[in-house]
Design a protein around this motif. Sequence first.
Motif, mmCIF file in Angstrom:
data_model
loop_
_atom_site.group_PDB
_atom_site.id
_atom_site.type_symbol
_atom_site.label_atom_id
_atom_site.label_comp_id
_atom_site.label_asym_id
_atom_site.label_seq_id
_atom_site.Cartn_x
_atom_site.Cartn_y
_atom_site.Cartn_z
ATOM 1 N N TYR A 170 0.814 -1.211 0.000
ATOM 2 C CA TYR A 170 0.000 0.000 0.000
ATOM 3 C C TYR A 170 0.854 1.270 0.000
ATOM 4 O O TYR A 170 0.487 2.258 -0.618
ATOM 5 C CB TYR A 170 -0.915 0.021 1.219
ATOM 6 C CG TYR A 170 -1.832 -1.174 1.325
ATOM 7 C CD1 TYR A 170 -2.569 -1.609 0.225
ATOM 8 C CD2 TYR A 170 -1.953 -1.880 2.519
ATOM 9 C CE1 TYR A 170 -3.402 -2.713 0.319
ATOM 10 C CE2 TYR A 170 -2.789 -2.980 2.624
ATOM 11 C CZ TYR A 170 -3.505 -3.394 1.519
ATOM 12 O OH TYR A 170 -4.341 -4.487 1.598
ATOM 13 N N SER A 171 1.970 1.239 0.708
ATOM 14 C CA SER A 171 2.816 2.438 0.791
ATOM 15 C C SER A 171 3.653 2.644 -0.464
ATOM 16 O O SER A 171 3.931 3.785 -0.842
ATOM 17 C CB SER A 171 3.741 2.354 2.003
ATOM 18 O OG SER A 171 4.686 1.311 1.852
ATOM 19 N N LYS A 361 -11.464 1.152 7.473
ATOM 20 C CA LYS A 361 -10.808 1.419 8.759
ATOM 21 C C LYS A 361 -11.490 2.535 9.540
ATOM 22 O O LYS A 361 -10.974 2.973 10.574
ATOM 23 C CB LYS A 361 -9.334 1.784 8.525
ATOM 24 C CG LYS A 361 -8.518 0.691 7.846
ATOM 25 C CD LYS A 361 -8.449 -0.577 8.676
ATOM 26 C CE LYS A 361 -7.598 -0.399 9.909
ATOM 27 N NZ LYS A 361 -7.461 -1.653 10.671
ATOM 28 N N GLY A 362 -12.617 3.027 9.048
ATOM 29 C CA GLY A 362 -13.317 4.102 9.746
ATOM 30 C C GLY A 362 -13.607 5.261 8.812
ATOM 31 O O GLY A 362 -13.224 5.259 7.644
ATOM 32 N N GLN A 403 -11.775 5.991 5.584
ATOM 33 C CA GLN A 403 -10.394 5.521 5.568
ATOM 34 C C GLN A 403 -10.397 4.038 5.204
ATOM 35 O O GLN A 403 -11.095 3.241 5.825
ATOM 36 C CB GLN A 403 -9.751 5.705 6.954
ATOM 37 C CG GLN A 403 -9.621 7.133 7.429
ATOM 38 C CD GLN A 403 -8.484 7.885 6.745
ATOM 39 O OE1 GLN A 403 -7.856 7.375 5.812
ATOM 40 N NE2 GLN A 403 -8.232 9.100 7.206
ATOM 41 N N TYR A 404 -9.630 3.707 4.174
ATOM 42 C CA TYR A 404 -9.398 2.319 3.809
ATOM 43 C C TYR A 404 -7.896 2.064 3.866
ATOM 44 O O TYR A 404 -7.099 3.002 3.770
ATOM 45 C CB TYR A 404 -9.920 2.037 2.395
ATOM 46 C CG TYR A 404 -11.411 2.255 2.227
ATOM 47 C CD1 TYR A 404 -12.318 1.245 2.520
ATOM 48 C CD2 TYR A 404 -11.901 3.475 1.765
ATOM 49 C CE1 TYR A 404 -13.689 1.442 2.365
ATOM 50 C CE2 TYR A 404 -13.270 3.679 1.611
ATOM 51 C CZ TYR A 404 -14.159 2.665 1.910
ATOM 52 O OH TYR A 404 -15.509 2.872 1.765
ATOM 53 N N LEU A 405 -7.507 0.816 4.015
ATOM 54 C CA LEU A 405 -6.081 0.487 4.084
ATOM 55 C C LEU A 405 -5.311 0.990 2.873
ATOM 56 O O LEU A 405 -4.110 1.258 2.969
ATOM 57 C CB LEU A 405 -5.897 -1.026 4.212
ATOM 58 C CG LEU A 405 -6.091 -1.622 5.612
ATOM 59 C CD1 LEU A 405 -6.031 -3.136 5.536
ATOM 60 C CD2 LEU A 405 -5.040 -1.083 6.569
ATOM 61 N N ASP A 406 -5.988 1.142 1.745
ATOM 62 C CA ASP A 406 -5.300 1.539 0.527
ATOM 63 C C ASP A 406 -5.658 2.940 0.041
ATOM 64 O O ASP A 406 -5.230 3.346 -1.043
ATOM 65 C CB ASP A 406 -5.578 0.529 -0.596
ATOM 66 C CG ASP A 406 -7.054 0.195 -0.743
ATOM 67 O OD1 ASP A 406 -7.871 0.729 0.025
ATOM 68 O OD2 ASP A 406 -7.385 -0.610 -1.638
ATOM 69 N N SER A 477 -2.931 9.360 1.651
ATOM 70 C CA SER A 477 -3.065 7.969 1.257
ATOM 71 C C SER A 477 -3.171 7.127 2.521
ATOM 72 O O SER A 477 -2.168 6.783 3.135
ATOM 73 C CB SER A 477 -1.848 7.533 0.432
ATOM 74 O OG SER A 477 -1.946 6.173 0.072
ATOM 75 N N TYR A 478 -4.421 6.784 2.915
ATOM 76 C CA TYR A 478 -4.724 6.232 4.235
ATOM 77 C C TYR A 478 -4.003 7.082 5.280
ATOM 78 O O TYR A 478 -3.236 6.607 6.102
ATOM 79 C CB TYR A 478 -4.350 4.760 4.346
ATOM 80 C CG TYR A 478 -4.701 4.141 5.690
ATOM 81 C CD1 TYR A 478 -5.832 4.542 6.400
ATOM 82 C CD2 TYR A 478 -3.900 3.151 6.253
ATOM 83 C CE1 TYR A 478 -6.147 3.979 7.626
ATOM 84 C CE2 TYR A 478 -4.210 2.574 7.482
ATOM 85 C CZ TYR A 478 -5.337 2.999 8.171
ATOM 86 O OH TYR A 478 -5.652 2.450 9.397
ATOM 87 N N LEU A 479 -4.294 8.387 5.181
ATOM 88 C CA LEU A 479 -3.741 9.370 6.113
ATOM 89 C C LEU A 479 -4.777 10.474 6.287
ATOM 90 O O LEU A 479 -5.954 10.265 6.073
ATOM 91 C CB LEU A 479 -2.394 9.907 5.618
ATOM 92 C CG LEU A 479 -1.150 9.167 6.154
ATOM 93 C CD1 LEU A 479 0.110 9.711 5.516
ATOM 94 C CD2 LEU A 479 -1.062 9.242 7.673
ATOM 95 N N ASN A 480 -4.333 11.652 6.636
ATOM 96 C CA ASN A 480 -5.268 12.744 6.902
ATOM 97 C C ASN A 480 -6.028 13.132 5.640
ATOM 98 O O ASN A 480 -5.453 13.238 4.556
ATOM 99 C CB ASN A 480 -4.521 13.957 7.440
ATOM 100 C CG ASN A 480 -3.851 13.685 8.776
ATOM 101 O OD1 ASN A 480 -3.964 12.591 9.321
ATOM 102 N ND2 ASN A 480 -3.174 14.671 9.305
#
Length: 595
Positions: A170-171, A361-362, A403-406, A477-480
């Motif tokens: 993902y990163s 993820k929320g 928010q998703y893991l990707d 990217s799965y961040l703010n």
Amino acid sequence: MIHTINERVERLRSWMKENGISAFVFPSSDPHNSEYVADHWKSREWISGFSGSAGTAVVTLEHAALWTDSRYFIAAEKELKGTDFQLMKLRVEGTPSISEWLVRELSNYQKAVVGVDGNVNSFIEVSSMERELASKGNITVRTDADPMAELWTDRPVIPDNKVSLHPLEYSGESTSSKISRIRKQLADSGADGLLVTALDEIAWVLNLRGSDVHCNPVFVSYLLISPEKVVLYINNVKLLAEVKDYLTSEQIAVDAYEAVVDGLRSYEGKSLLVDMSSTNYSLATAVPTEKLCEGVSPIASMKAIKNEAEQEGFRAAMLRDGVAVVKFLAWLKPAVEAGGQTEISLDERLTALRAEQPKFKGISFDTIVGYEEHGAIVHYEATPETDIPVEPHGLVLIDSGAQYLDGTTDITRTIALGEITEEQRRVYTLVLKGHIQLDMCRFPAGACGSQLDAIARVPMWRKGYNYMHGTGHGVGSYLNVHEGPHQIRMEWRPAPLQAGMTVTNEPGIYLEGKFGVRIENTLLIVPAETTPFGDFLKFETLTLAPIDTTPIVFEMLSEEEREWLNNYHHRVYESLKPYLTAVEQEWLRKATLPI
């Protein structure tokens, strides 16, 4: 609550008298200059009752005031009503700055002292205030006091939630590679080290994620990059065995969160880069003067440009998010017509549908469901006290994300629930025209968002409408969900737009007491073409969800705009239909019919 706020202000004033302080300033930030903060640092909200994400409260021995921007004018007026706080509207003619107001309020004091907590105010903000207050009012600024430590008796603790690994799939880039690139950029700027204070930057560099801040997958920590080593300052209980092993494998040392000051004082390199506009005053002043190199962290710009894995993650996340949104929209009107729905129940239904999607993820921010007049409150969030029934007429504005893991999503749709007025139809169409015009834009590489902002506003400007918030922001990217340094807004932001950046497209019009309209997609900046005039860029629309066509005044759309909408809807239908039931497919087919 109002009674409680006034009691808190009086207790604060007693504390100020005991400590020789004439006024105290409460910002919205935490020690990391975060936009959204953990509950432990919500001192401004505790003292004022104002719950918005942006604002500054100031209390003197006689008066109190709160400064915030146009997103929160309506909400702030309601929340501050009955308290000691006067609303100060930022960027509105006649509104004094905080320093100007303090000079006026403290003019009769012989030895006025203004208190600020050096741990949650940036060095540049404190220094600017010191200069202005000293030159205009002979006022001293004190930075070593935090009244909340004594007054806020049930103050939440600093969160110690567990940190998790963010896989390379993902990163898209290893931590060692990122640190190598950071060190190269530091060398180009004449520094050999970097203090990283922004929580999303730390999470990005280390390929780790957390849950210390509501909706933002970050963790409370500092990162110090030196010529020979990298140290993560964090509460050790947050690190599981696998995370500790990972950090060891990446040659990242770990020390206590509170030890960062000692780490700065004993910095072994020759020159440490510190961003004085975002680093808190206490940390900035802990760096030995002879080793201090003032500058901008290179990480924000690096993080903003998404690599191939992150771009593909965004596309996959947007697809799953689009499925959830379509399931919600197909349910919405029949549910409203059946009765019993409210703003909160709509929010809960949409969140539940997203939670069914893989890798969820929320939510990425608190959902905005604003029905009719509540839609005019830009950052409205329904509470049990403000929640109202949603009925089969008028407009409902829904701004939401996940928010998703990707990837991280952010989308706004305004939906006609039944009969609407001609004014609502005209306003809706103007917003849609602006949205489409910006999406279609091609622009030379190196242009900044401030140069593109007017494109979204021209259709409404011609009719005398405007909006006071930005037109677009970067998305992590799965961040703010809010990420810089680039933005699309009227105010000058010189950060150039580059291929690989994500940015939202969200023009709107808000008529106080009546209704609001906003339409938002998340975009990816991609190469367009190279001409004799240089490289040009364009937008790829990532968001996949139908735009309501029922409120459109079709005569107001150009052929080009109609073609854009039809092409977008064709793509939405073809992309999402394999993941829907037959009933949902039929609903989507009708919702995306050509106009």
